[in-house]
Design a protein around this motif. Structure first.
Motif, PDB file in Angstrom:
ATOM      1  N   LEU A  42       8.143   4.948   2.759  1.00 40.91           N
ATOM      2  CA  LEU A  42       7.870   6.351   3.046  1.00 40.91           C
ATOM      3  C   LEU A  42       8.294   7.263   1.908  1.00 40.91           C
ATOM      4  O   LEU A  42       7.766   8.364   1.762  1.00 40.91           O
ATOM      5  CB  LEU A  42       8.567   6.753   4.345  1.00 40.91           C
ATOM      6  N   LEU A  43       9.255   6.805   1.104  1.00 39.42           N
ATOM      7  CA  LEU A  43       9.720   7.588  -0.046  1.00 39.42           C
ATOM      8  C   LEU A  43       9.840   6.643  -1.227  1.00 39.42           C
ATOM      9  O   LEU A  43      10.470   5.592  -1.126  1.00 39.42           O
ATOM     10  CB  LEU A  43      11.078   8.231   0.244  1.00 39.42           C
ATOM     11  N   SER A  44       9.241   7.007  -2.346  1.00 35.29           N
ATOM     12  CA  SER A  44       9.306   6.146  -3.516  1.00 35.29           C
ATOM     13  C   SER A  44      10.642   6.287  -4.251  1.00 35.29           C
ATOM     14  O   SER A  44      11.037   5.400  -5.011  1.00 35.29           O
ATOM     15  CB  SER A  44       8.160   6.467  -4.481  1.00 35.29           C
ATOM     16  N   ASN A  64      12.954   0.092   4.676  1.00 36.95           N
ATOM     17  CA  ASN A  64      14.117   0.992   4.578  1.00 36.95           C
ATOM     18  C   ASN A  64      14.465   1.088   3.098  1.00 36.95           C
ATOM     19  O   ASN A  64      14.962   0.159   2.494  1.00 36.95           O
ATOM     20  CB  ASN A  64      15.287   0.457   5.401  1.00 36.95           C
ATOM     21  N   HIS A  65      14.207   2.253   2.518  1.00 36.87           N
ATOM     22  CA  HIS A  65      14.105   2.359   1.051  1.00 36.87           C
ATOM     23  C   HIS A  65      15.032   3.433   0.492  1.00 36.87           C
ATOM     24  O   HIS A  65      14.593   4.371  -0.156  1.00 36.87           O
ATOM     25  CB  HIS A  65      12.646   2.679   0.677  1.00 36.87           C
ATOM     26  N   THR A 102       0.840  -1.188   0.000  1.00 39.41           N
ATOM     27  CA  THR A 102       0.000   0.000   0.000  1.00 39.41           C
ATOM     28  C   THR A 102       0.879   1.243   0.000  1.00 39.41           C
ATOM     29  O   THR A 102       2.092   1.166   0.161  1.00 39.41           O
ATOM     30  CB  THR A 102      -0.926   0.015   1.230  1.00 39.41           C
ATOM     31  N   THR A 103       0.241   2.379  -0.208  1.00 39.18           N
ATOM     32  CA  THR A 103       0.888   3.676  -0.008  1.00 39.18           C
ATOM     33  C   THR A 103       0.205   4.374   1.156  1.00 39.18           C
ATOM     34  O   THR A 103      -0.976   4.152   1.417  1.00 39.18           O
ATOM     35  CB  THR A 103       0.789   4.558  -1.275  1.00 39.18           C
ATOM     36  N   THR A 162      16.297  13.036  -4.394  1.00 43.19           N
ATOM     37  CA  THR A 162      15.032  13.733  -4.143  1.00 43.19           C
ATOM     38  C   THR A 162      15.220  15.056  -3.414  1.00 43.19           C
ATOM     39  O   THR A 162      14.534  16.040  -3.714  1.00 43.19           O
ATOM     40  CB  THR A 162      14.092  12.829  -3.323  1.00 43.19           C
ATOM     41  N   PHE A 163      16.157  15.107  -2.467  1.00 41.36           N
ATOM     42  CA  PHE A 163      16.278  16.266  -1.586  1.00 41.36           C
ATOM     43  C   PHE A 163      17.591  17.007  -1.814  1.00 41.36           C
ATOM     44  O   PHE A 163      18.638  16.392  -2.004  1.00 41.36           O
ATOM     45  CB  PHE A 163      16.178  15.837  -0.121  1.00 41.36           C
TER      46      PHE A 163
END
Length: 359
Positions: free
Chosen positions: A141-143, A185-186, A110-111, A149-150
């Motif tokens: 938590l982050l795709s 942990n992604h 799920t998201t 990304t940051f």
């Protein structure tokens, strides 16, 4: 001195001491071999097939969760970890019947909602997962990846706050439906940051999907990551990894189990000791190598206080684990070749797990 030059100098001076670091993956084995269990398949092991199935390509093995379970059974897998999608209770009942008749476990995906207005959809996902027979639901938590990304500590901090809000929104729902959420942990959190989430939340329904290789992208030692996260493990992504140098850092690839350098028996033993019921889901992602640009400023933009020793140990790792053959690539292959390559990698991994890992 430019940051890149400084980083290289630190890496060179510290590499000798790093050579004996825990990156060498000590051979930790279980004192007593666990009972035979079968390795499941995570849906991301078949990225090319999912797209081909959506496009109705004749070579696709499946197009939805129900067909995925059927194919996993053909491969001799023990279960699946897969998203149900926009379905109804009747479809969930079919999933449950298919999994149970095949002797497979079912874990959902799920998201998470980012605001209260999305909570109803999340609860619907939870309800369908329960009806399909899931006891665990995986999420991330982050795709994407932290360093892509940051651009700043402040941007990452906003993500941290959003992540916490999402978890606090869903925890009462998980508790009400008695479904456990496994957060992966992604390539987003350092393990010291990530572990604070389940600790702070203190819920028996929010834990971790322990990915064995992802934190290599953040230059964290794989065995240490597994050891830290094992007490919170609700599920897993088992994989093997290979690395290779490139101009801005290193390349990182999933490879079939047994062809990389991870200490898979040791990691399995640690996870089973922490949670004897944990399921092992293969995540063999067939793709071009990922670029880990650890010699660039942007990579470190959200990790200002990161110790230089971590970089040195990461670069020393490359020297100790030079792959015997080039890292796998899919660019340049036809779609038919990509589909065949992907399926071959999964089959190799399942065979190795049966023969060598008691899975």
């Amino acid at each position: 001195m430019k940051r890149r030059q400084f980083i290289k100098r630190v890496a060179q001076t510290a590499a000798v001491s790093a050579a004996s670091s825990v990156f060498s993956a000590p051979a930790l084995l279980a004192a007593d071999a666990p009972a035979q269990r079968r390795l499941g398949i995570g849906m991301h092991s078949y990225g090319f097939h999912w797209k081909a199935g959506k496009d109705k390509h004749p070579n696709a093995k499946f197009a939805d969760a129900l067909e995925f379970i059927h194919y996993a059974k053909q491969l001799g897998a023990g279960g699946v970890q897969v998203a149900i999608g926009a379905k109804d209770s009747a479809y969930a009942a079919k999933l449950r019947a298919q999994a149970e008749s095949s002797g497979l476990y079912f874990e959902a995906q799920t998201t998470l909602p980012k605001q209260p207005s999305s909570v109803a959809q999340f609860e619907n996902d939870v309800q369908l997962a329960k009806e399909a027979g899931a006891e665990v639901m995986r999420t991330a938590l982050l795709s994407g990846r932290r360093y892509e990304t940051f651009d700043s500590v402040e941007a990452f901090q906003k993500f941290r706050e959003q992540s916490w809000q999402s978890l606090t929104l869903v925890e009462p729902i998980l508790k009400r439906h008695r479904l456990r959420l496994a957060v992966e942990n992604h390539k987003d959190w350092l393990v010291s940051e990530f572990i604070e989430l389940p600790r702070k939340l203190g819920s028996e329904y929010v834990g971790v999907c322990v990915d064995m290789g992802n934190n290599l992208a953040l230059l964290e030692e794989p065995m240490a990551v597994v050891e830290a996260l094992a007490p919170f493990a609700f599920s897993t992504h088992i994989k093997d990894m290979a690395v290779q140098e490139y101009a801005d850092g290193f390349l990182l690839s999933e490879v079939p189990l047994g062809e990389g350098f991870l200490n898979l028996p040791g990691m399995i033993a640690i996870l089973l000791k922490a949670n004897p019921k944990v399921q092992f889901n293969l995540e063999m992602i067939t793709r071009d190598p990922l670029k880990i640009p650890c010699l660039t400023d942007k990579y470190w933009a959200t990790m200002r206080d990161a110790p230089a020793q971590r970089l040195a140990e990461g670069l020393a790792l490359l020297q100790r684990h030079i792959p015997a053959k080039p890292l796998p690539k899919t660019t340049g292959l036809t779609l038919e070749q990509q589909l065949a390559f992907e399926d071959e990698n999964v089959r190799k991994s399942l065979a190795y797990a049966r023969a060598r890992l008691n899975l």
